[in-house]
Design an enzyme around this catalytic site. Structure first.
Site, PDB file in Angstrom:
ATOM      1  N   SER A   1       5.154   1.396  -0.842  1.00 29.27           N
ATOM      2  CA  SER A   1       3.862   0.923  -0.351  1.00 29.27           C
ATOM      3  C   SER A   1       2.795   1.345  -1.356  1.00 29.27           C
ATOM      4  O   SER A   1       2.486   2.533  -1.474  1.00 29.27           O
ATOM      5  CB  SER A   1       3.554   1.525   1.027  1.00 29.27           C
ATOM      6  OG  SER A   1       4.485   1.080   1.974  1.00 29.27           O
TER       7      SER A   1
ATOM      8  N   LYS B   1       2.272  -5.267   4.670  1.00 30.85           N
ATOM      9  CA  LYS B   1       2.630  -3.884   5.035  1.00 30.85           C
ATOM     10  C   LYS B   1       1.413  -3.135   5.563  1.00 30.85           C
ATOM     11  O   LYS B   1       1.503  -2.359   6.518  1.00 30.85           O
ATOM     12  CB  LYS B   1       3.213  -3.156   3.819  1.00 30.85           C
ATOM     13  CG  LYS B   1       3.506  -1.660   4.048  1.00 30.85           C
ATOM     14  CD  LYS B   1       4.500  -1.441   5.185  1.00 30.85           C
ATOM     15  CE  LYS B   1       4.712   0.042   5.504  1.00 30.85           C
ATOM     16  NZ  LYS B   1       5.546   0.743   4.538  1.00 30.85           N
TER      17      LYS B   1
ATOM     18  N   LYS C   1      -1.989   7.496   3.860  1.00 30.55           N
ATOM     19  CA  LYS C   1      -2.188   6.824   2.569  1.00 30.55           C
ATOM     20  C   LYS C   1      -2.369   5.320   2.771  1.00 30.55           C
ATOM     21  O   LYS C   1      -3.292   4.710   2.222  1.00 30.55           O
ATOM     22  CB  LYS C   1      -0.989   7.088   1.666  1.00 30.55           C
ATOM     23  CG  LYS C   1      -0.914   6.202   0.420  1.00 30.55           C
ATOM     24  CD  LYS C   1       0.350   6.458  -0.367  1.00 30.55           C
ATOM     25  CE  LYS C   1       1.618   6.013   0.319  1.00 30.55           C
ATOM     26  NZ  LYS C   1       1.842   4.561   0.272  1.00 30.55           N
TER      27      LYS C   1
END
Length: 311
Positions: A105, A179, A247
């Site tokens: 990611s 995502k 994050k």
């Protein structure tokens, strides 16, 4: 491109997710070579026929498909484009006609910066982050969100099939965008499950029984099932580290702001997961958000509500 029977795979990063992915690829019959910064974490894969490379450049040199499963954008950039201890830049050792699949990611703009550099060398680039956590990686049931040329995605469908279910989204970067959308839903549901279980426990209900009662109804979800159980058991050993969730939420917030969008729920999630890590440290599963919910709840301190495990 070689046929499925002899397509050579390199996988960079054998952490919680990458080790399972490498194992499943090897068990599907692919020749697999892995590299990990901490080599001892990769050693267990040799019993599945996986080879261990001494450097990322040596892993990439003979691969038809290179899969990256590293922690974040800067690490992916460093490992691929900086000289390794062998003095070679791994991206420059990849052969023309090979495919780089970034399953980490990372920011959308990082993908969009990297893809042209690979294209100039005749290398296809797919961003394909995943959802499903450690159970999905272990069982080969990951949801894989792929951005890039659909013909390339379809051309390595057998590789994806060993790890889960792939969906082509659009051009490079749209896998990462999907995502981030996933992480907003995951973060929100995680907090909702934590608040619901804490709410019920404070009212005298057994949270284990509450979770069981809700499963199968409209409130059911994989998060209630898997992470709800972790909350009931107060098992916060990471399957999905909370710092990775934060994050991604911060990346989503920054990207939204760059596009002139501001979201109340997303801002709240960034604040809650940020406070959780500030107060309880890194190395916790995302289910550890229960502790932050407890802390915020009417002055109740984290850990004061015991969750009972059904006998």
């Amino acid at each position: 491109m070689p046929t499925a029977s002899d397509r050579r795979i390199a996988l960079l990063g054998t952490g919680i997710m990458g080790s399972h992915m490498a194992r499943r690829l090897a068990q599907a019959g692919f020749p697999v070579t892995v590299w990990n910064r901490s080599a001892d974490k990769a050693g267990q894969l040799t019993r599945f026929g996986v080879k261990i490379a001494v450097s990322p450049s040596s892993a990439c040199a003979d691969a038809d498909v290179v899969i990256v499963m590293l922690s974040n954008g800067p690490v992916v950039e460093e490992v691929l484009f900086s000289p390794d201890h062998a003095g070679k830049r791994p991206a420059e050792t990849m052969a023309a006609g090979s495919v780089l699949v970034v399953m980490s990611s990372i920011p959308v703009e990082t993908c969009q910066s990297q893809a042209p550099r690979l294209a100039a060398r005749g290398i296809d680039y797919i961003d394909a982050p995943v959802s499903g956590g450690e159970p999905g990686a272990r069982d080969g049931t990951l949801a894989i969100m792929a951005g890039g040329d659909v013909r390339v995605v379809n051309g390595i469908a057998d590789v994806f099939a060993a790890m889960g279910r792939v969906t082509h989204i659009g051009p490079v970067g749209t896998g990462q965008m999907t995502k981030l959308a996933n992480q907003i839903i995951v973060g929100a549901t995680m907090v909702a499950v934590a608040e619901a279980l804490h709410f019920a426990a404070r009212g005298g209900a057994d949270p284990a029984a509450v979770r069981k009662a809700l499963m199968g109804g409209f409130a059911d979800s994989r998060i209630l099932n898997i992470h709800g159980e972790r909350m009931v058991e107060r098992n916060f050993v990471p399957g999905g580290p909370a710092e990775y969730q934060l994050k991604d939420l911060r990346t989503a917030k920054a990207l939204a702001a760059d596009s002139g969008m501001h979201f109340t729920l997303l801002d709240c999630l960034v604040g809650m997961f940020g406070d959780m890590i500030d107060r309880f440290g890194t190395g916790l599963d995302v289910a550890g958000i229960l502790q932050e919910v407890e802390r915020r709840s009417s002055g109740v301190q984290a850990g004061t509500v015991s969750a009972k495990v059904p006998s």
